[in-house]
Design a protein around this motif. Structure first.
Motif, PDB file in Angstrom:
ATOM      1  N   TRP A  60      25.493  41.148  -9.913  1.00 16.27           N
ATOM      2  CA  TRP A  60      26.255  40.250  -9.034  1.00 16.27           C
ATOM      3  C   TRP A  60      25.949  40.542  -7.560  1.00 16.27           C
ATOM      4  CZ3 TRP A  60      30.082  41.275  -5.372  1.00 16.27           C
ATOM      5  CH2 TRP A  60      30.802  40.157  -4.912  1.00 16.27           C
ATOM      6  N   GLN A  61      25.788  41.821  -7.206  1.00 20.45           N
ATOM      7  CA  GLN A  61      25.453  42.163  -5.819  1.00 20.45           C
ATOM      8  C   GLN A  61      24.072  41.642  -5.436  1.00 20.45           C
ATOM      9  OE1 GLN A  61      26.021  46.410  -6.201  1.00 20.45           O
ATOM     10  NE2 GLN A  61      28.058  46.345  -5.275  1.00 20.45           N
ATOM     11  N   PRO A  64      24.917  37.114  -5.734  1.00 20.89           N
ATOM     12  CA  PRO A  64      26.363  36.861  -5.761  1.00 20.89           C
ATOM     13  C   PRO A  64      26.706  35.462  -6.267  1.00 20.89           C
ATOM     14  CG  PRO A  64      25.711  37.884  -3.683  1.00 20.89           C
ATOM     15  CD  PRO A  64      24.450  37.504  -4.391  1.00 20.89           C
ATOM     16  N   ASP A  65      27.724  35.404  -7.113  1.00 26.93           N
ATOM     17  CA  ASP A  65      28.267  34.145  -7.609  1.00 26.93           C
ATOM     18  C   ASP A  65      29.649  33.981  -6.981  1.00 26.93           C
ATOM     19  OD1 ASP A  65      29.413  32.062  -9.022  1.00 26.93           O
ATOM     20  OD2 ASP A  65      28.664  32.712 -10.972  1.00 26.93           O
ATOM     21  N   ILE A  68      32.974  34.472  -8.896  1.00 31.04           N
ATOM     22  CA  ILE A  68      33.316  35.772  -9.469  1.00 31.04           C
ATOM     23  C   ILE A  68      33.534  36.769  -8.341  1.00 31.04           C
ATOM     24  CG2 ILE A  68      32.557  37.628 -11.017  1.00 31.04           C
ATOM     25  CD1 ILE A  68      30.738  35.603 -12.399  1.00 31.04           C
ATOM     26  N   TYR A  70      34.326  41.106  -7.754  1.00 31.10           N
ATOM     27  CA  TYR A  70      34.427  42.442  -8.331  1.00 31.10           C
ATOM     28  C   TYR A  70      35.143  43.359  -7.350  1.00 31.10           C
ATOM     29  CZ  TYR A  70      30.999  41.359 -12.010  1.00 31.10           C
ATOM     30  OH  TYR A  70      30.345  40.834 -13.103  1.00 31.10           O
ATOM     31  N   ARG A 114      37.272  42.654 -12.347  1.00 28.44           N
ATOM     32  CA  ARG A 114      36.623  41.376 -12.070  1.00 28.44           C
ATOM     33  C   ARG A 114      37.645  40.255 -12.203  1.00 28.44           C
ATOM     34  NH1 ARG A 114      32.335  39.976 -16.399  1.00 28.44           N
ATOM     35  NH2 ARG A 114      34.262  39.823 -17.622  1.00 28.44           N
ATOM     36  N   THR A 116      37.825  35.658 -11.787  1.00 30.49           N
ATOM     37  CA  THR A 116      36.999  34.453 -11.725  1.00 30.49           C
ATOM     38  C   THR A 116      37.837  33.274 -11.230  1.00 30.49           C
ATOM     39  OG1 THR A 116      37.506  33.844 -14.018  1.00 30.49           O
ATOM     40  CG2 THR A 116      35.575  35.253 -13.659  1.00 30.49           C
TER      41      THR A 116
END
Length: 286
Positions: A60-61, A64-65, A68, A70, A114, A116
């Motif tokens: 993800w880092q 990135p989305d 989402i 973290y 996490r 969403t």
């Protein structure tokens, strides 16, 4: 020094349980991996290996989305009505049901959470989900398995015999020895840079006459007879050396730069050219 592409396996799952966890739930609004998940109140505990959770965070880092988010935060009192991580507000005092591992000189790593939302601009975030519990820094590094070790292309040892000609004699010792050298590799595992060092720990000599010898000594040239074999009969001998290797590895991102032992072993085989074992007979002349 070769470059090897290696796919490794995840570390054994971190076991974490709470008596209040009772109901299984399904994934949220965005696609989620099929890991076991349970709910208490408004927050969710999803039991996941600490290393796998760290991989998800790294992915993800790197990409990135916005749907989402973290965070790392302590797990609160699990006997309370809600599992409220510090990212949602102040935690209640711990009651001892949340195990924090001892990590030696290292500080434990907080649980990974996490949440969403259905769209990149939505304010309708889901409850925080705990992907993995407390862990030690080492738990976030990739393990290097026996399968990873065996996927490396380990060059067999160079081995020697004395006498080294096309013939050897019945009832005379044949000396064998190997050049016991380390092999080093530069590879990667799940995107982590890895140094690997493998070294021989056992030598099995098959002399081709039904006899073999296993030793931790690589042997030495003449006049040493530390590793030797005497043939009792004439034959065409096919001598081979099987070397057993162990290894250790080091992860670039490990702040301690620690070498870690690899569980398991690998083997290589060094064949010799066939040679004849003969009996030297005296002949009267004159």
């Amino acid at each position: 020094m070769g470059r090897q592409a290696v796919k490794g396996l995840g570390r054994h799952a971190v076991l974490w349980a709470a008596a209040a966890i009772v109901v299984l739930v399904t994934a949220g609004a965005t696609p989620e991996p099929p890991f076991p998940r349970t709910r208490v109140g408004e927050d969710v505990v999803e039991l996941l290996d600490a290393f796998k959770g760290n991989l998800a965070l790294r992915a993800w880092q790197a990409n990135p989305d916005p749907r989402i988010a973290y965070a790392r935060a302590p797990l609160c009192n699990v006997n309370s009505q809600y599992l409220t991580p510090e990212i949602d507000g102040t935690c209640a005092p711990p009651n001892g049901t949340v195990a924090v591992p001892g990590c030696g000189d290292d500080e434990p790593v907080e649980p990974l959470w996490r949440r969403t939302r259905p769209t990149p601009t939505s304010t309708n975030w889901s409850a925080w989900e705990m992907l993995s519990g407390w862990a030690c820094p080492d738990d976030l590094l990739p393990p290097f398995s026996q399968e990873d070790l065996r996927r490396l292309t380990i060059e067999p040892l160079t081995a020697h015999r004395q006498p080294s000609g096309e013939e050897a004699l019945v009832n005379k010792p044949l000396i064998v020895y190997a050049d016991a050298e380390h092999r080093t590799f530069r590879t990667d595992l799940f995107g982590f840079g890895i140094d690997v060092d493998v070294y021989p720990v056992e030598y099995t000599w098959d002399f081709g006459d039904g006899q073999s010898l296993t030793t931790v000594d690589p042997g030495s040239p003449y006049p040493s007879f530390d590793v030797a074999h005497t043939y009792a009969d004439e034959l065409s001998a096919h001598l081979t050396l099987t070397t057993t290797w162990k290894g250790k590895y080091r992860v670039d991102e490990d702040p301690d730069h620690e070498w870690r032992d690899i569980t398991g072993t690998a083997q290589t085989t060094t064949p010799f050219a066939p040679f004849d074992v003969i009996e030297l007979r005296s002949t009267l002349v004159g």
